[in-house]
Write an enzyme that holds these catalytic residues in place. Structure first.
Site, PDB file in Angstrom:
ATOM      1  N   ARG A  25      -5.319   4.724  39.856  1.00 18.51           N
ATOM      2  CA  ARG A  25      -6.266   4.503  40.939  1.00 18.51           C
ATOM      3  C   ARG A  25      -7.689   4.698  40.420  1.00 18.51           C
ATOM      4  NH1 ARG A  25      -6.275   8.263  43.881  1.00 18.51           N
ATOM      5  NH2 ARG A  25      -4.532   9.508  43.149  1.00 18.51           N
ATOM      6  N   TYR A  35      -2.898  -2.371  39.654  1.00 14.53           N
ATOM      7  CA  TYR A  35      -2.172  -1.092  39.678  1.00 14.53           C
ATOM      8  C   TYR A  35      -1.817  -0.684  41.121  1.00 14.53           C
ATOM      9  CZ  TYR A  35      -1.080   3.768  39.838  1.00 14.53           C
ATOM     10  OH  TYR A  35      -0.439   4.937  40.142  1.00 14.53           O
ATOM     11  N   LYS A  52      -1.506   3.689  49.939  1.00 13.98           N
ATOM     12  CA  LYS A  52      -2.616   4.626  50.151  1.00 13.98           C
ATOM     13  C   LYS A  52      -3.680   4.034  51.087  1.00 13.98           C
ATOM     14  CE  LYS A  52      -0.408   7.488  47.889  1.00 13.98           C
ATOM     15  NZ  LYS A  52      -0.447   8.337  46.729  1.00 13.98           N
ATOM     16  N   HIS A  85      -0.539  13.024  52.974  1.00 11.00           N
ATOM     17  CA  HIS A  85       0.011  12.814  51.632  1.00 11.00           C
ATOM     18  C   HIS A  85       1.094  13.879  51.393  1.00 11.00           C
ATOM     19  CE1 HIS A  85      -1.032  12.362  47.036  1.00 11.00           C
ATOM     20  NE2 HIS A  85      -0.066  11.547  47.384  1.00 11.00           N
ATOM     21  N   SER A 102      -1.690  14.221  43.822  1.00 14.66           N
ATOM     22  CA  SER A 102      -1.033  13.193  43.014  1.00 14.66           C
ATOM     23  C   SER A 102      -0.518  13.799  41.707  1.00 14.66           C
ATOM     24  CB  SER A 102      -2.024  12.079  42.700  1.00 14.66           C
ATOM     25  OG  SER A 102      -2.471  11.512  43.901  1.00 14.66           O
ATOM     26  N   ALA A 103       0.710  13.434  41.357  1.00 14.28           N
ATOM     27  CA  ALA A 103       1.353  13.906  40.118  1.00 14.28           C
ATOM     28  C   ALA A 103       1.459  15.433  40.053  1.00 14.28           C
ATOM     29  CB  ALA A 103       0.638  13.344  38.884  1.00 14.28           C
ATOM     30  N   CYS A 104       1.716  16.064  41.181  1.00  9.57           N
ATOM     31  CA  CYS A 104       1.890  17.520  41.213  1.00  9.57           C
ATOM     32  C   CYS A 104       3.236  17.947  41.782  1.00  9.57           C
ATOM     33  CB  CYS A 104       0.749  18.174  41.979  1.00  9.57           C
ATOM     34  SG  CYS A 104      -0.804  18.092  41.083  1.00  9.57           S
ATOM     35  N   THR A 116       7.687  14.128  44.473  1.00 15.45           N
ATOM     36  CA  THR A 116       8.954  13.425  44.256  1.00 15.45           C
ATOM     37  C   THR A 116      10.018  14.403  43.772  1.00 15.45           C
ATOM     38  OG1 THR A 116       7.690  11.463  43.647  1.00 15.45           O
ATOM     39  CG2 THR A 116      10.030  11.470  43.052  1.00 15.45           C
ATOM     40  N   ASP A 156       6.155  10.774  49.479  1.00 19.10           N
ATOM     41  CA  ASP A 156       4.706  10.616  49.275  1.00 19.10           C
ATOM     42  C   ASP A 156       3.876  10.654  50.557  1.00 19.10           C
ATOM     43  OD1 ASP A 156       2.740  10.245  47.182  1.00 19.10           O
ATOM     44  OD2 ASP A 156       2.363   8.254  48.007  1.00 19.10           O
ATOM     45  N   SER A 181       2.591   6.293  34.023  1.00 14.86           N
ATOM     46  CA  SER A 181       3.568   5.205  34.153  1.00 14.86           C
ATOM     47  C   SER A 181       4.475   5.502  35.343  1.00 14.86           C
ATOM     48  CB  SER A 181       4.378   5.047  32.865  1.00 14.86           C
ATOM     49  OG  SER A 181       4.954   6.271  32.480  1.00 14.86           O
ATOM     50  N   ARG A 182       4.989   4.443  35.965  1.00 12.73           N
ATOM     51  CA  ARG A 182       5.682   4.614  37.250  1.00 12.73           C
ATOM     52  C   ARG A 182       6.960   3.796  37.319  1.00 12.73           C
ATOM     53  NH1 ARG A 182       2.984   7.987  41.406  1.00 12.73           N
ATOM     54  NH2 ARG A 182       1.153   8.686  40.270  1.00 12.73           N
ATOM     55  N   GLY A 223      14.725  22.383  39.668  1.00 15.83           N
ATOM     56  CA  GLY A 223      15.866  22.899  40.430  1.00 15.83           C
ATOM     57  C   GLY A 223      15.709  24.367  40.814  1.00 15.83           C
TER      58      GLY A 223
HETATM   59  P1  GTP Z   1       2.367  11.099  43.195  1.00 23.02           P
HETATM   60  O1  GTP Z   1       3.422  10.050  43.206  1.00 23.02           O
HETATM   61  O2  GTP Z   1       1.279  10.815  42.213  1.00 23.02           O
HETATM   62  O3  GTP Z   1       1.795  11.400  44.547  1.00 23.02           O
HETATM   63  O4  GTP Z   1       3.004  12.431  42.554  1.00 23.02           O
HETATM   64  P2  GTP Z   1       4.104  13.514  42.987  1.00 23.02           P
HETATM   65  O5  GTP Z   1       3.420  14.620  43.724  1.00 23.02           O
HETATM   66  O6  GTP Z   1       5.268  12.877  43.647  1.00 23.02           O
HETATM   67  O7  GTP Z   1       4.510  14.115  41.569  1.00 23.02           O
HETATM   68  P3  GTP Z   1       5.912  14.125  40.807  1.00 23.02           P
HETATM   69  O8  GTP Z   1       6.993  14.820  41.562  1.00 23.02           O
HETATM   70  O9  GTP Z   1       6.189  12.756  40.339  1.00 23.02           O
HETATM   71  O10 GTP Z   1       5.566  15.055  39.566  1.00 23.02           O
HETATM   72  C1  GTP Z   1       4.517  14.796  38.674  1.00 23.02           C
HETATM   73  C2  GTP Z   1       4.724  15.522  37.366  1.00 23.02           C
HETATM   74  O11 GTP Z   1       4.869  16.926  37.587  1.00 23.02           O
HETATM   75  C3  GTP Z   1       5.984  15.074  36.640  1.00 23.02           C
HETATM   76  O12 GTP Z   1       5.694  14.915  35.282  1.00 23.02           O
HETATM   77  C4  GTP Z   1       6.943  16.194  36.858  1.00 23.02           C
HETATM   78  O13 GTP Z   1       7.876  16.309  35.816  1.00 23.02           O
HETATM   79  C5  GTP Z   1       6.039  17.423  36.975  1.00 23.02           C
HETATM   80  N1  GTP Z   1       6.637  18.469  37.837  1.00 23.02           N
HETATM   81  C6  GTP Z   1       7.187  18.283  39.063  1.00 23.02           C
HETATM   82  N2  GTP Z   1       7.718  19.433  39.545  1.00 23.02           N
HETATM   83  C7  GTP Z   1       7.491  20.376  38.603  1.00 23.02           C
HETATM   84  C8  GTP Z   1       7.803  21.778  38.506  1.00 23.02           C
HETATM   85  O14 GTP Z   1       8.408  22.388  39.396  1.00 23.02           O
HETATM   86  N3  GTP Z   1       7.389  22.423  37.378  1.00 23.02           N
HETATM   87  C9  GTP Z   1       6.723  21.775  36.377  1.00 23.02           C
HETATM   88  N4  GTP Z   1       6.367  22.477  35.309  1.00 23.02           N
HETATM   89  N5  GTP Z   1       6.428  20.457  36.421  1.00 23.02           N
HETATM   90  C10 GTP Z   1       6.798  19.772  37.526  1.00 23.02           C
HETATM   91  C1  SPV Z   2      -0.711   8.869  43.900  1.00 28.19           C
HETATM   92  O1  SPV Z   2      -1.565   8.665  43.004  1.00 28.19           O
HETATM   93  O2  SPV Z   2      -0.801   9.820  44.701  1.00 28.19           O
HETATM   94  C2  SPV Z   2       0.475   7.997  44.010  1.00 28.19           C
HETATM   95  C3  SPV Z   2       0.530   6.778  43.212  1.00 28.19           C
HETATM   96  O3  SPV Z   2       1.365   8.297  44.788  1.00 28.19           O
HETATM   97  S1  SPV Z   2      -0.443   5.485  43.905  1.00 28.19           S
HETATM   98  O4  SPV Z   2       0.356   4.827  44.936  1.00 28.19           O
HETATM   99  O5  SPV Z   2      -0.711   4.577  42.822  1.00 28.19           O
HETATM  100  O6  SPV Z   2      -1.634   6.034  44.478  1.00 28.19           O
HETATM  101 MN    MN Z   3       0.871  10.053  46.027  1.00 29.59          MN
END
Ligand code: GTP
Ligand code: SPV
Ligand code: MN
Length: 632
Positions: A77, A241, A250, A270, A292-294, A297, A319, A413-414, A541
């Protein structure tokens, strides 16, 4: 033109939609217009055409799986070019204390950039967009995608129509939303149907003036993602993207969605949504806002693996949550999406086996690496792929070895796959009344200071904890260095109206009498040992141990003690059976200096960015927190 096998649906467009298509096709001048019916046949035709053009490759190993690699300039983004346009600036952003950021782009002198979003005057933006969109689809097909956010029979679902010149967007929207002819049928049921208008172009008319890198047309210099809440319109240019181009996600479900939510008295957030069944068979639903990415999922698909025997997790969404209080005062959530657009790196047999299984068919991968035997590869799969017996080609199409300087897959990457492919999808995930939410969890990446879990004191304190969320930046947007950024409610990149009003909305929605308010919590899986730099908590887990504590708190178990920042787990109340080498004191230590600094940063952040728009309850909460910390 191979994309235009049939076009009979043009006759089926309601007149409002037809005139929208006419207006935009006159501007964009595509060679063809094609209305998507959403059928399997159409999807196959588009995938085959993209394969022929080299836009995607077919996986040699997995059924109906496809790989796209983008132009390396178009991978995430673009927050600096994501703009909300209205008449009145203050509807969208507060005025920062020290003034707006200087604009480096001379073509856009009047964009107001703030830490909480960007604003520009509607009329000025339209001029800029008209220049970009004029003739931008020459040599291409304009696809018309009618789509629905939310289940078909749900009164809270909403319709959008995206016009795009990208078949990648069409195939991705087919996974992420309910799209096609059945949405046209919905539109045709009413006299003058409402829909969110979405226009997207990759911004590369044909013949292209510059080489198209990786057969991924895009226009990074001119990328701009704009929203017009007063016109229910989204216009996005130059990027393919996901977050910039799949308008349902979004742009609609969060940015336009949160504005509709404010007006109509609900919440667009979110957040993941998950079902949790405890060993006694009691079931409760949680939602969680992580940036995002925290980890959304991963938490939404948590596998307990008998860490605490008897717990079961089911996934409603990973999400986005649309939530409202029902007549009985319960908060109910729907997942407006139809698929998952998940972060690939880190997904492995040990971290998220459910996701790994789910992406073995019918999936589009973007910017992942590939093994010589036709499998996908990314960082985190080291133990699942036999690296001695295969070679790896990186997302940049270079030979890659363990130890290579650059990552095999892009960090953002997604994978994109249907929610129905998830083996633990919740039986109620499409229920029109939504699922009842009992816990709201906030969280972020905080390497120091913020404990593994705490519970807030009350609703206002919960809103304060959401408002003051901070997290290390990730590859989901254009930030390159790891810095701790404020990301209130994990919504910073998705706020579309004045953040002060957003907080007032959250405060007031919880104030109505008779509500069964969810309890709120904050978690942090990402504490690190300052010496070894290793995570202090195993995560994934093992997070079931924290989910268990939260579940027991919802049942009013007496297992918490008051601390200056909220309720902490009482000693021994987190189930740590079979978990070795855990420094529980380090995971829950509340350090006076750290929290005084935190209060100071929060105050500076509020003063600088929200100013007079901050609801007084937030100042009160900050004073209360600071006083409690002072007493440590
Ligand atoms: P968006 O799709 O961007 O909104 O992200 P998201 O919040 O769904 O993040 P996602 O679950 O894909 O996790 C993002 C990254 O964090 C991945 O590389 C995971 O492996 C890592 N991650 C997720 N949960 C944990 C955790 O409990 N501990 C650690 N150390 N890393 C984690
Ligand atoms: C995020 O960045 O929070 C995502 C991926 O879930 S995107 O849909 O590309 O924004
Ligand atoms: Mn997101």
């Amino acid at each position: 033109m191979e994309y235009c096998a049939k076009n009979q649906l043009l006759d089926k467009l309601p007149k409002e939609l037809l005139s929208y298509v006419q207006e935009k096709s006159e501007l964009c001048k595509p060679d063809h217009i094609y209305v998507c019916d959403g059928s399997e046949e159409e999807n196959k035709m588009l995938l085959a055409a993209m394969e022929k053009n080299g836009e995607i490759r077919k996986s040699k190993k997995h059924k109906n799986c496809w790989l796209a690699t983008t132009d390396p300039r178009d991978v995430a983004r673009v927050e600096s070019r994501t703009i909300i346009c209205t008449k009145n600036q203050h509807d969208v952003v507060s005025t920062p204390k020290s003034g707006f950021r200087p604009i480096v782009d001379p073509n856009m002198p009047n964009i107001k950039q703030t830490a909480l979003g960007n604003w520009m005057d509607t009329d000025e933006m339209i001029l800029i967009l008209n220049e970009r969109f004029n003739g931008c689809m020459k040599g291409r097909t304009m696809f018309v995608i009618p789509y629905m956010m939310g289940p078909f029979n749900c009164p809270y679902s909403k319709i959008g129509v995206e016009l795009t010149d990208s078949p990648y967007v069409v195939c991705s929207m087919r996974i992420m939303t309910r799209m096609g002819e059945r949405v046209l049928n919905e539109l045709n049921k009413v006299e003058s149907p409402n829909f969110i208008k979405c226009l997207h172009s990759v911004g590369v008319p044909l013949p292209a003036q510059e080489p198209i890198i990786n057969n991924w047309p895009c226009n990074p210099a001119k990328t701009i993602i704009t929203h017009f809440p007063e016109r229910n319109e989204i216009i996005t240019f130059g990027s393919g993207y996901g977050g910039n181009s799949l308008c349902g996600k979004k742009c609609f479900a969060l940015r336009i969605g949160s504005i509709l939510a404010k007006k109509e008295g609900w919440l667009a957030e979110h957040m993941l949504i998950m079902g949790v069944t405890n060993p006694k068979g009691e079931k409760k639903y949680f939602c969680a806002a992580f940036p995002s990415a925290c980890g959304k999922t991963n938490l939404a698909m948590l596998q307990n693996r008998d860490i605490i025997p008897g717990y079961k997790i089911e996934c409603v969404g990973d999400d986005i949550a649309w939530m409202r209080f029902d007549e009985e005062g319960r908060l109910r959530a729907i997942n407006p999406e139809f698929g998952f657009f998940g972060v690939a790196p880190g997904t492995s047999q040990s971290t998220n086996p459910i996701a790994l299984e789910m992406i073995k068919e019918d999936t589009i991968f973007t910017n992942v690496a590939e093994t010589s035997n036709g499998d996908v590869y990314w960082e985190g799969l080291e133990n699942d792929v036999d690296l001695n017996n295969v070679t790896i080609t990186s997302w940049k199409n270079q030979p890659w070895q363990k130890g290579s300087k650059e990552p095999a897959a892009h960090p953002n990457s997604r994978f994109c796959t249907y929610a129905s492919r998830c083996s633990i999808i919740d039986p109620n995930w499409e229920s029109p009344e939504g699922v009842p939410i009992e816990a709201i969890i906030f969280g972020g990446r905080r390497p120091t200071g913020v404990p593994l879990v705490y519970e807030v004191f009350d609703w206002d304190h919960g809103v304060f904890v959401g408002a003051t969320m901070r997290s290390e930046s990730t590859a989901a947007a254009e930030f390159t260095n790891k810095q701790i950024m404020n990301d209130p409610f994990a919504m910073r990149p998705f706020l579309a109206y004045n953040f002060g009003q957003y907080l007032s909305h959250w405060l007031s929605i919880g104030q109505k009498p008779g509500l069964k308010l969810p309890k709120m919590f904050h978690v942090n899986w990402f504490l690190k040992d300052p010496i070894t730099n290793q995570f202090l908590w195993p995560g994934f887990g093992e997070n079931i141990r924290i989910i268990d504590w939260i579940f027991r708190r919802l049942n009013n178990e007496n297992c918490a003690i008051k601390s200056p920042i909220g309720y902490l787990p009482e000693k021994g109340s987190i189930n740590l059976t079979n978990l070795k080498n855990i420094n529980i004191n380090q995971l829950f230590h509340i350090q006076k200096d750290f929290w005084l600094k935190e209060c100071k940063s929060i105050r500076e952040y509020f003063v600088e960015n929200v100013n007079d728009d901050l609801p007084k309850e937030m100042w009160t909460q900050l004073d209360l927190l600071e006083n409690r910390i002072q007493q440590i």
